[in-house]
Design a protein around this motif. Structure first.
Motif: not given
Length: 302
Positions: A15-20
């Motif tokens: 679930q943790k996808t970096p916004w970059s």
């Protein structure tokens, strides 16, 4: 319990996808939306209207442009020419290019392969305008081709570009000469990725060149074959420069293609609505052919 905790941790990590990552993708999404998807949508809208490029008023015609498209004899001629272009391009730029790439990578010819690769690729680097001017000199009534044919008896003074039966084929073969080196190089790069052990083992087992080509090379270059097929077939139905520079669709409309006819409708006769309808026809044909090839070749999924 440990399994459940591991599953939860893996779920949290997914679930943790970096916004970059989204920031990197966003500019390309905007560019594709502005320059690809929005124009396609607008073209569908324009098919419902008749209008001039410099007119502020649009006349609603509904399906009138589509009905005109289905009854236009020039569309039938252009579509036939595109089909000729597609079939000949598959023969030269796909099948013959693959066979030529295999020959150049054979150990027997490898010492001369650099010279041949350069020779075949040089036409790709030449501007299509220059290539067309060159072929005009070759195909003129007093050109090199007629001079060569006259050596076999009789005086040949045929204007190849001035005959409705041969003009489109002159443009097609000019295009093959110009573009075949590019697809050959693509196949060479893919063939070089094949482990030499496979080819050597097949040779030890008694497989000849044709068997090695059909049983080993062809299956292992399937992905590149799919890419070259899609680009070649789509390019055949979108071709414009080759025909327009050499014949401008003439004589009459005998060598016109869909793209040349669309250009004529849009910028010569100023019928932008009908030109948009032709553009949509080209788009639909290319999409159908690309999906059909993907289904038949069963590749391009990775």
């Amino acid at each position: 319990m440990m399994m459940q905790r591991t599953t939860r941790l893996q779920g949290k990590k997914r679930q943790k996808t970096p916004w970059s990552a989204y920031l990197y993708v966003f500019p390309m999404v905007v560019l594709m939306g502005v320059f690809i998807y929005y124009p396609i949508f607008v073209n569908f809208y324009y098919t419902l209207y008749n209008f001039s490029a410099f007119s502020l008023s649009h006349t609603f015609v509904g399906l009138g442009n589509i009905r005109l498209l289905l009854s236009d004899p020039v569309i039938a001629t252009a579509l036939r020419n595109n089909i000729f272009y597609c079939l000949i391009s598959i023969g030269f730029q796909v099948l013959l290019a693959l066979g030529l790439a295999f020959i150049l990578e054979e150990p027997l010819y490898r010492r001369f392969s650099t010279v041949f690769r350069t020779t075949y690729f040089i036409p790709v680097l030449i501007s299509m305008t220059i290539v067309a001017m060159l072929f005009m000199q070759i195909l003129s009534p007093r050109g090199l081709l007629n001079s060569f044919l006259s050596l076999f008896g009789g005086k040949v003074r045929t204007g190849w570009l001035g005959r409705s039966s041969s003009a489109i084929f002159c443009a097609i073969f000019m295009s093959q000469w110009h573009s075949m080196g590019y697809t050959t190089m693509l196949f060479i790069v893919d063939i070089q990725k094949i482990p030499t052990e496979l080819l050597e083992a097949a040779e030890i087992d008694g497989a000849n060149r044709i068997q090695r080509f059909l049983k080993i090379v062809v299956p292992l270059v399937r992905e590149m074959f799919f890419v070259v097929m899609v680009t070649t077939v789509s390019g055949a139905f979108l071709v414009f420069n080759d025909v327009y520079v050499l014949t401008r669709g003439g004589p009459g409309n005998s060598s016109t293609t869909l793209a040349v006819y669309m250009y004529d409708m849009a910028f010569t006769q100023d019928r932008m609505g009908y030109a948009s309808t032709i553009a949509i026809l080209m788009f639909v044909i290319c999409v159908i052919l690309a999906l059909t090839q993907r289904r038949l070749l069963r590749t391009g999924k990775g």
